[in-house]
Design an enzyme around this catalytic site. Structure first.
Site, mmCIF file in Angstrom:
data_model
loop_
_atom_site.group_PDB
_atom_site.id
_atom_site.type_symbol
_atom_site.label_atom_id
_atom_site.label_comp_id
_atom_site.label_asym_id
_atom_site.label_seq_id
_atom_site.Cartn_x
_atom_site.Cartn_y
_atom_site.Cartn_z
ATOM 1 C CG HIS A 1 -58.985 -39.167 -15.264
ATOM 2 N ND1 HIS A 1 -58.118 -38.734 -16.230
ATOM 3 C CD2 HIS A 1 -59.457 -40.357 -15.693
ATOM 4 C CE1 HIS A 1 -58.051 -39.637 -17.205
ATOM 5 N NE2 HIS A 1 -58.855 -40.626 -16.902
ATOM 6 C CD GLN B 1 -62.197 -36.004 -23.617
ATOM 7 O OE1 GLN B 1 -62.328 -34.865 -23.179
ATOM 8 N NE2 GLN B 1 -61.125 -36.729 -23.369
ATOM 9 C CB ALA C 1 -64.402 -43.657 -19.491
ATOM 10 C CB CYS D 1 -52.395 -39.869 -29.649
ATOM 11 S SG CYS D 1 -52.531 -40.911 -31.099
HETATM 12 C C1 LIG Z 1 -60.234 -40.657 -21.334
HETATM 13 C C2 LIG Z 1 -61.246 -41.359 -22.172
HETATM 14 C C3 LIG Z 1 -61.577 -42.697 -21.921
HETATM 15 C C4 LIG Z 1 -60.885 -43.521 -20.855
HETATM 16 O O1 LIG Z 1 -61.216 -43.073 -19.585
HETATM 17 P P1 LIG Z 1 -60.458 -43.650 -18.305
HETATM 18 O O2 LIG Z 1 -61.315 -43.210 -17.175
HETATM 19 O O3 LIG Z 1 -59.125 -43.020 -18.310
HETATM 20 O O4 LIG Z 1 -60.422 -45.141 -18.440
HETATM 21 C C5 LIG Z 1 -62.549 -43.279 -22.692
HETATM 22 N N1 LIG Z 1 -63.171 -42.592 -23.667
HETATM 23 C C6 LIG Z 1 -62.865 -41.315 -23.947
HETATM 24 C C7 LIG Z 1 -63.600 -40.613 -25.042
HETATM 25 C C8 LIG Z 1 -61.896 -40.663 -23.207
HETATM 26 O O5 LIG Z 1 -61.595 -39.401 -23.501
#
Ligand SMILES: *Cc1c(COP(=O)(O)O)cnc(C)c1O
Length: 409
Positions: free
Chosen positions: A205, A183, A75, A330
């Site tokens: 993930h 999320q 993400a 965090c």
């Molecule tokens: C975990 C997360 C990301 C980053 O995702 P990755 O796949 O670990 O790069 C981005 N935005 C939100 C809201 C997330 O919870």
């Protein structure tokens, strides 16, 4: 059933790979190892077929067309392509980006970078519930606005933004709407058409798939959105993201999406009941405990709770066999309290006292009951030792105390 320790309640940070996902992936790590771009033999065709199937599984979960699915490394990368790629592609239309103060760092840091290289960025505040309002978004739009980026569910609090209404505002003004739905996807129904989302980020993930694979949904019509690439190369993924496809990861992400789609209807009430049980168990046993975020517009999996008079860090240390995360630790090694809680006007002493519990597919009632007991014990013990608690018991208003930060200011 015997309780297995430690207990994992940090599903918003990452999730375990579902065993069914792993099973689906294994052949593509073994004999089906072909490059999905190899057109000249069956190894390539087998890999390409698996990728095609995964595109369908992912598209089905979010109401998209398979050709609108662009594979990325996660993400963070999807967010980067959405922001950098749109601001570059549509530079002739304008140079203004609108986002919000509680976005993930993958959006906020990218916005900051774009500002540094000369673009205009508006970062909208949130209310005390952590929400951005569509009328705020509308008021920020100028004739130079290219893109609005607002997340669906916040990772720290689970708070949901009124994304559909924000999408309507974006469409009314002819502005592209990107939504980081990392999320929310898989935990709640998400439909890119119904929600007027033009670009959407998601990650493997966070939904029981593997790490290192993600998706950017890029709408193909009404409007057609084509961000320029961040990674240039062989022109994979319609030129939006080059690089040999991570076939096992993609197969896993596809299966992860299919499982979420099929099980969501039963899973939402199950996990919401557990989350509510956790909240009730804690709130009924302890005074001066506050749930951060919106009471209703929230992920069913997440609760972010502040325990007045104690540090989140200390609570975490006092309950070693429960894995949670704290608003004070965090993003980095810094002890600065969560910028998300800060943006919601949560006072610093409560932000420092916060714990995020995030539940998921493998969370059980036994685990929740064990956690409730641990939390109550830890907080009571820490309060007994806390000078702040002692002062409050004597009637001193700790909210009026002037704190010094560690640089002495
Ligand atoms: C975990 C997360 C990301 C980053 O995702 P990755 O796949 O670990 O790069 C981005 N935005 C939100 C809201 C997330 O919870």
């Amino acid at each position: 059933m015997t309780l297995r320790l430690p207990i994992y309640l940090d599903y918003n940070a990452t999730t375990p790979v579902d065993p069914r996902v792993l099973e689906a992936m294994l052949p593509y790590l073994r004999d089906k190892f072909g490059n999905a771009a190899s057109r000249t033999h069956s190894f390539g065709w087998t890999a390409a077929d698996a990728v095609t199937k995964a595109r369908e599984q992912i598209a089905d979960l979010i109401g998209a067309d398979p050709k609108e699915i662009v594979f990325t490394s996660g993400a963070s990368e999807s967010d980067n392509i959405a922001l950098k790629g749109c601001m570059e592609r549509y530079a002739d239309k304008g140079d203004h980006l609108i986002t919000a103060s509680t976005e993930h760092k993958a959006v906020l840091d990218t916005a900051e970078y774009l500002q540094k290289i000369g673009l205009k960025v508006t970062i909208l505040p949130v209310d005390n519930f952590g929400q951005v309002h569509p009328d705020q978004v509308e008021a920020a739009i100028t004739p130079r606005t290219v893109l609005i980026s607002v997340m669906l569910a916040n990772n720290e609090t689970g708070v949901l933004h009124p994304v559909k209404e924000i999408g309507e505002v974006a469409e009314k003004h002819g502005v592209i709407f990107h939504c980081d739905a990392t999320q929310a996807v898989g935990k709640l129904p998400v439909d890119v058409k119904d929600m007027h989302i033009h670009l959407l980020s998601m990650s493997g993930h966070k939904i029981y798939g593997p790490k290192g694979v993600g998706v950017l949904y890029a709408r193909s019509r009404n409007p057609r959105v084509r961000p320029t690439p961040v990674i240039h190369g062989g022109g994979h993924e319609q030129g939006m993201r080059s690089g040999t496809l991570n076939v096992p990861g993609i197969v896993g992400m596809g299966m992860a999406c299919e499982l979420c789609r099929k099980e969501m209807k039963e899973e939402i009430p199950r996990v919401r009941n557990l989350r509510d049980r956790l909240e009730k168990g804690i709130l009924s046993a302890l005074d001066e405990v506050y749930v951060n975020g919106h009471p209703v517009d929230r992920l069913p999996t997440t609760t972010n709770i502040s325990f007045k008079y104690v540090e989140g860090e200390s609570i975490m240390m006092a309950m070693e066999d429960v894995a949670v995360s704290s608003g004070s630790a965090c993003t980095s090694a810094s002890l600065a309290p969560s910028y998300v809680l800060h943006a919601m006007n949560v006072p610093e002493f409560l932000a420092h006292a916060s714990i995020r519990f995030s539940l998921g597919r493998f969370t059980t009632e036994e685990e929740i009951d064990y956690t409730i007991g641990k939390v109550i014990k830890a907080v009571n013990r820490l309060r007994e030792m806390s000078p702040l608690f002692e002062m409050a018991q004597k009637g001193i208003d700790i909210e009026k105390i002037q704190w010094k930060d560690d640089r002495g200011h």
